[in-house]
Design a protein around this motif. Structure first.
Motif, mmCIF file in Angstrom:
data_model
loop_
_atom_site.group_PDB
_atom_site.id
_atom_site.type_symbol
_atom_site.label_atom_id
_atom_site.label_comp_id
_atom_site.label_asym_id
_atom_site.label_seq_id
_atom_site.Cartn_x
_atom_site.Cartn_y
_atom_site.Cartn_z
ATOM 1 N N ALA A 36 0.773 -1.213 -0.069
ATOM 2 C CA ALA A 36 0.119 -0.088 0.016
ATOM 3 C C ALA A 36 0.672 1.317 -0.044
ATOM 4 N N VAL A 37 1.763 1.028 1.088
ATOM 5 C CA VAL A 37 2.709 2.336 0.962
ATOM 6 C C VAL A 37 3.759 2.422 -0.396
ATOM 7 N N LEU A 38 4.145 1.308 -0.975
ATOM 8 C CA LEU A 38 4.715 1.503 -2.278
ATOM 9 C C LEU A 38 4.135 1.886 -3.380
ATOM 10 N N VAL A 39 2.492 1.626 -3.484
ATOM 11 C CA VAL A 39 1.816 1.980 -4.515
ATOM 12 C C VAL A 39 1.615 3.483 -4.256
ATOM 13 N N ARG A 40 1.332 4.056 -3.138
ATOM 14 C CA ARG A 40 1.250 5.514 -2.923
ATOM 15 C C ARG A 40 2.450 6.191 -3.207
ATOM 16 N N SER A 41 3.703 5.693 -2.897
ATOM 17 C CA SER A 41 4.991 6.294 -3.109
ATOM 18 C C SER A 41 5.093 6.717 -4.772
ATOM 19 N N LEU A 42 4.806 5.366 -5.371
ATOM 20 C CA LEU A 42 4.852 5.466 -6.870
ATOM 21 C C LEU A 42 4.078 6.444 -7.603
ATOM 22 N N VAL A 43 2.670 6.489 -6.876
ATOM 23 C CA VAL A 43 1.864 7.441 -7.592
ATOM 24 C C VAL A 43 2.297 8.813 -7.279
ATOM 25 N N LYS A 44 2.995 8.946 -5.898
ATOM 26 C CA LYS A 44 3.505 10.298 -5.727
ATOM 27 C C LYS A 44 4.587 10.943 -6.632
ATOM 28 N N GLU A 45 5.147 9.928 -7.072
ATOM 29 C CA GLU A 45 6.342 10.039 -7.821
ATOM 30 C C GLU A 45 6.016 10.451 -9.332
ATOM 31 N N GLY A 46 4.504 10.197 -9.542
ATOM 32 C CA GLY A 46 4.349 10.680 -10.889
ATOM 33 C C GLY A 46 3.896 9.504 -11.828
ATOM 34 N N ALA A 47 4.101 8.038 -11.228
ATOM 35 C CA ALA A 47 3.948 6.900 -11.999
ATOM 36 C C ALA A 47 2.581 6.590 -12.202
ATOM 37 N N GLU A 48 1.966 6.073 -13.157
ATOM 38 C CA GLU A 48 0.640 5.530 -13.320
ATOM 39 C C GLU A 48 0.766 3.929 -12.921
#
Ligand code: CTP
Length: 396
Positions: free
Chosen positions: A21-33
């Protein structure tokens, strides 16, 4: 570095799924889709609602939507992605990936994916250390999957050791570095030699050595991953050809030498990983030799030193050699560096545990004219990254 990158996150059935969950949130925050694919057991560890909310897209578990029969296309998903990251990856999923089992959407997506694949294993220490798990990881590594090593620490079982999934920030950083490096060699062309040459005595026998070719194949794959065009001159190996390389089978020292000299003018550099025979029979008997009483002597002649030959006409190209030694390692490597006119040499010693033939690890020292850098025992994939990092530095 992750802005606009399309990343599939695969979640399998491990307690470490909460970190996804934290991983997905961080990836989205970094601008990833991000799109999330879960195994049926993965869904038991963290709710689809959490993952869908964080990734901003419905999560995928089944091959089709049972309510309306809509097909979840693993092929389209695999084509869409710039990276497929499986975190946490259980021993079960790793085993299935290593053997091509395709009994859930995550696994069919893996088999369809054309993009780089990353796994962050998570399991108990004994499961991780088990020879079968290690064999599966070795196989996946050979197939180009990047392993984000688990960390040491307290595990869900209450035991302590290596098996804890890497922290989300470590995984995000790994992806950031990967994408930053990815294009650093685009437009460049490299020659790699790998594997053992075989020198025929007669139609049945030959002289060769123990080289597996793993190091050279890992270097070729890493150069391709950074965007380079690669021609791989390969002696005898039983390895699958890394995607994206042009393979030229050069079984003998002579064939490898001729191919290397032909390719050399058109490349930016060469990495000479092959274990080339220094001697070859003066003559190859056209018929099978028959045994006789007493000793047999086979006259041998010297082969051409391919690296040294390339070193004579470098004209700005980068030339990297290897030195596998059993004694006076440093001295021998330095002599080879100068004698072959190399930019740097990768020294490994057979005296180091874990640096043996055919293994998946290596322990290297990089030596150039200014000094040397020693590295710990690492996977051959990581060692290949170190070698290619140094090449990128030289080109800058
Ligand atoms: N090499 C080569 N052609 C050869 C022999 C070696 O291109 N005929 C390259 C290897 O690929 C490696 C480097 O030279 O990058 C060193 O190989 P190695 O066998 O360790 O060294 P040799 O020069 O053969 O010296 P020796 O056998 O005396 O240790």
């Amino acid at each position: 570095m992750l802005r606009g990158k399309k990343i599939i996150v695969g979640v399998t059935g491990s307690i470490a799924a909460y970190k996804a969950a934290v991983l997905v949130r961080s990836l989205v925050k970094e601008g990833a889709e991000v799109r999330v694919v879960m195994t049926p057991l993965g869904r038991q560890f963290i709710t689809p609602l959490t993952m869908a909310t964080l990734s901003k897209h419905p999560i995928l578990v089944d091959f089709f939507n049972p309510e309306n029969g809509e097909w979840n296309s693993h092929v389209a998903l695999g084509e869409w992605a710039d990276a497929f990251l499986i975190a946490p990856a259980t021993a079960n999923t790793l085993a299935k990936m290593a053997t091509g089992v395709a009994d859930n959407l995550l696994l069919t997506t893996y088999l369809s994916a054309r993009c780089p694949v990353f796994v962050a294993p998570a399991m108990d220490l004994d499961m991780f250390a088990h020879v079968t798990t290690q064999q599966n990881l070795a196989r996946l590594r050979t197939n180009g999957v990047r392993i984000i090593e688990p960390e040491e620490g307290e595990l869900a079982s209450g035991l302590s050791g290596k098996g804890r999934m890497a922290e989300p920030e470590t995984i995000v950083e790994y992806l950031r570095v990967f994408f930053a490096k990815k294009k650093s060699l685009s437009g460049r062309k490299f020659l790699v030699t790998a594997g053992a040459t075989i020198e025929a005595i007669d139609p049945v026998r030959f002289i060769s050595n123990h080289s597996s070719g793993k190091m050279g194949y890992a270097v070729a794959a890493e150069l391709v991953a950074r965007g380079a065009e690669v021609v791989l001159l390969s002696g005898r190996t039983s390895l699958p050809v890394p995607g994206g390389v042009r393979l030229v089978e050069t079984l003998s020292a002579d064939a490898m030498c001729r191919a290397a000299l032909a390719e050399w003018p058109a490349v930016d550099g060469a990495v000479m990983c092959a274990a080339v025979a220094d001697y070859t029979p003066v003559e190859c008997s056209p018929i099978k030799l028959k045994k006789d009483e007493g000793e047999l002597c086979i006259p041998l002649k010297r082969t051409v030193d391919i690296a040294a030959e390339l070193g004579r006409s470098k004209e700005g190209r980068i030339l990297v050699g290897f030195a596998l030694e059993t004694d006076h390692e440093q001295e021998h490597a330095e002599q080879k560096l100068l004698r072959k006119n190399l930019d740097f040499i990768v020294l490994n010693s057979l005296r180091d545990a874990g640096a043996c033939f055919g293994g998946d690890t290596n322990k290297i020292t990089l030596i150039d004219r200014k000094g040397q850098t020693e590295f710990p025992l690492e996977s051959k994939q990581r060692v290949a990254e170190r070698i290619v990092d140094r090449i990128v530095e030289l080109l800058q």
